[in-house]
Structures are given as C-alpha cells and as structure tokens.
Design a protein around this motif. Structure first.
Motif, PDB file in Angstrom:
ATOM      1  N   PHE A 165     -11.920  -8.467   4.830  1.00 54.43           N
ATOM      2  CA  PHE A 165      -9.754  -8.628   4.628  1.00 54.43           C
ATOM      3  C   PHE A 165      -9.209  -9.534   5.761  1.00 54.43           C
ATOM      4  O   PHE A 165      -9.317  -9.007   7.040  1.00 54.43           O
ATOM      5  CB  PHE A 165      -9.748  -7.284   4.486  1.00 54.43           C
ATOM      6  N   MET A 167      -2.722 -11.550   2.393  1.00 54.53           N
ATOM      7  CA  MET A 167      -4.116 -10.273   2.165  1.00 54.53           C
ATOM      8  C   MET A 167      -4.923 -11.700   2.215  1.00 54.53           C
ATOM      9  O   MET A 167      -4.923 -11.960   1.231  1.00 54.53           O
ATOM     10  CB  MET A 167      -4.087  -9.379   2.040  1.00 54.53           C
ATOM     11  N   ASN A 197      -6.580  -8.789  11.964  1.00 53.79           N
ATOM     12  CA  ASN A 197      -5.682  -9.079  11.508  1.00 53.79           C
ATOM     13  C   ASN A 197      -4.898 -10.422  12.369  1.00 53.79           C
ATOM     14  O   ASN A 197      -5.063 -10.247  13.435  1.00 53.79           O
ATOM     15  CB  ASN A 197      -5.344  -8.000  11.664  1.00 53.79           C
ATOM     16  N   GLU A 208      -9.948   0.171  -2.857  1.00 54.84           N
ATOM     17  CA  GLU A 208      -8.186   0.267  -3.201  1.00 54.84           C
ATOM     18  C   GLU A 208      -7.936  -0.994  -2.324  1.00 54.84           C
ATOM     19  O   GLU A 208      -6.408  -1.407  -2.521  1.00 54.84           O
ATOM     20  CB  GLU A 208      -7.509   1.514  -1.558  1.00 54.84           C
ATOM     21  N   MET A 209      -7.936  -2.049  -0.901  1.00 56.26           N
ATOM     22  CA  MET A 209      -7.917  -2.775  -0.819  1.00 56.26           C
ATOM     23  C   MET A 209      -7.475  -3.970  -1.741  1.00 56.26           C
ATOM     24  O   MET A 209      -7.217  -4.668  -1.947  1.00 56.26           O
ATOM     25  CB  MET A 209      -8.783  -3.671   0.478  1.00 56.26           C
ATOM     26  N   ARG A 259     -11.441  -1.121   9.477  1.00 57.25           N
ATOM     27  CA  ARG A 259     -10.254  -0.901   8.863  1.00 57.25           C
ATOM     28  C   ARG A 259     -10.559   0.423   8.423  1.00 57.25           C
ATOM     29  O   ARG A 259     -11.661   1.181   7.758  1.00 57.25           O
ATOM     30  CB  ARG A 259     -11.039  -2.169   7.662  1.00 57.25           C
ATOM     31  N   PHE A 304      -9.396 -11.745   0.878  1.00 58.64           N
ATOM     32  CA  PHE A 304     -10.682 -10.487   0.924  1.00 58.64           C
ATOM     33  C   PHE A 304     -11.679 -12.396   1.165  1.00 58.64           C
ATOM     34  O   PHE A 304     -11.962 -13.008   0.007  1.00 58.64           O
ATOM     35  CB  PHE A 304     -11.131 -10.024   0.090  1.00 58.64           C
ATOM     36  N   PHE A 338       0.959  -1.890  -0.266  1.00 56.24           N
ATOM     37  CA  PHE A 338      -0.205  -0.081   0.250  1.00 56.24           C
ATOM     38  C   PHE A 338       0.768   1.066   0.286  1.00 56.24           C
ATOM     39  O   PHE A 338       1.627   1.220   0.564  1.00 56.24           O
ATOM     40  CB  PHE A 338      -0.884   0.254   0.740  1.00 56.24           C
ATOM     41  N   LEU A 391      -3.742  -3.556   8.257  1.00 58.17           N
ATOM     42  CA  LEU A 391      -4.658  -3.493   7.845  1.00 58.17           C
ATOM     43  C   LEU A 391      -6.286  -3.239   7.566  1.00 58.17           C
ATOM     44  O   LEU A 391      -7.588  -2.938   7.034  1.00 58.17           O
ATOM     45  CB  LEU A 391      -4.272  -2.740   6.787  1.00 58.17           C
ATOM     46  N   GLY A 392      -6.430  -5.087   7.981  1.00 61.21           N
ATOM     47  CA  GLY A 392      -7.056  -5.470   7.323  1.00 61.21           C
ATOM     48  C   GLY A 392      -8.667  -5.097   8.570  1.00 61.21           C
ATOM     49  O   GLY A 392      -8.217  -4.892   9.902  1.00 61.21           O
ATOM     50  N   ARG A 441      -9.252   1.954   5.451  1.00 64.94           N
ATOM     51  CA  ARG A 441      -8.806   2.058   3.974  1.00 64.94           C
ATOM     52  C   ARG A 441     -10.364   1.470   3.356  1.00 64.94           C
ATOM     53  O   ARG A 441     -10.595   0.278   3.350  1.00 64.94           O
ATOM     54  CB  ARG A 441      -7.892   1.075   3.808  1.00 64.94           C
ATOM     55  N   CYS A 456      -5.560  -9.886   7.192  1.00 66.68           N
ATOM     56  CA  CYS A 456      -4.242  -9.932   7.070  1.00 66.68           C
ATOM     57  C   CYS A 456      -3.958 -10.459   8.227  1.00 66.68           C
ATOM     58  O   CYS A 456      -3.712 -10.594   9.103  1.00 66.68           O
ATOM     59  CB  CYS A 456      -3.273  -7.829   7.070  1.00 66.68           C
TER      60      CYS A 456
END
Length: 160
Positions: free
Chosen positions: A65, A48, A90, A144-145, A138, A50, A35, A86-87, A140, A67
């Motif tokens: 998401f 990562m 995590n 974007e992810m 999250r 999804f 990122f 970022l998820g 973001r 991570c």
C-alpha cells in the motif's frame, strides 16, 4: 500556483495522474480513504494505491500500500491534520519550496514528491521523487485497507 486551494487542487490532480496516468482499471487506488470512520480517532489519507504482487491469494496478501498526503504550504505541513501514514510506503506531495523549508522535519521513512514540469498532455505536473520512501511496518491488515479503499472508490462513483 497562487493560493492554497489552487495548489492543493493542482497537486491532487498531479498525484492522481502519477498514480494512474492512463486510467487503467488494473491500477487500484482511491482518494480520501477514511479509517476508523465515525470514531473520535478517524483518519483520512488523501490518496492510496494498492499494488499486489500478482492476483493469487498470496500475491494479494503480500501486496504493498502506498499512501500520499498533499501539503500545499508550510502552514499546511505544520497543521495537525493529514499526516496519516498507514501504508507500506508513504509520501508527501508538496511544492519544492515547501520541501526545502520542512525537509529536516520529515520522518526518515516518509518520501517526498514535488512538481517537476507541466505534463505535455494536460494541466498537471509530472512529479519527481526528491526523497524515496523506506518500507514501513504497516499495522492494519490487507483486508481492512482494501475495504476502506473500496468504500472510498465507491463514494467517488456515486458522486459522478
């Protein structure tokens, strides 16, 4: 598991097989997802995944998401690199001996997977959760992810 590069490689293979054990194309994942590329604040997530609720627009927007950051040693855990969570969920992936030494330092919402036993199908470990991740907020957007995951997955296809 002898040295750090070996441990990292084995943990990486183990989390890859944990994420997608049957190589199912409907499991959306990527490794080394970067990122803020080409900036001074670039971060890279080791693995990562999804998981959409379903394949409708709202199901994708509401997806989660996951991570995963691989830590092969206490020194690796204490390094400034690789704590990029970022998820929505995590996790650290680390040897159990490392977990025992650093468990008091792991943030409340971050979960931990450790090797349990060698998988009967190959040279990787089945992983067990010793600390379940709590949902994080999250920051973001989904778009974007997914784009960063897609870019990383495309890089893997080019390498092969």
């Amino acid at each position: 598991m002898e040295n750090r590069p070996e441990i990292t490689a084995l943990l990486s293979l183990s989390i890859k097989m944990h994420i997608n054990p049957t190589n199912d194309p409907r499991v959306y994942w990527a490794r080394e997802v970067t990122f803020d590329y080409a900036t001074s604040s670039a971060v890279r997530v080791d693995f990562m995944k999804f998981k959409p609720v379903n394949n409708t627009v709202s199901g994708i927007e509401k997806g989660d998401f996951y991570c995963y950051e691989v830590k092969s040693s206490v020194e690796d855990f204490h390094s400034k690199n690789g704590h990029n969570f970022l998820g929505d969920f995590n996790y650290y992936v680390m040897p159990e001996a490392v977990y025992e030494k650093v468990k008091a330092e792991i943030p409340y919402k971050v979960g931990v997977y450790v090797p349990e036993k060698m998988n009967y199908r190959g040279a990787w470990y089945d992983l067990k959760s010793v600390k379940k991740a709590k949902r994080a907020d999250r920051e973001r957007p989904v778009s974007e992810m997914l784009l960063m995951m897609f870019r990383s997955a495309a890089r893997e296809r080019v390498v092969k």
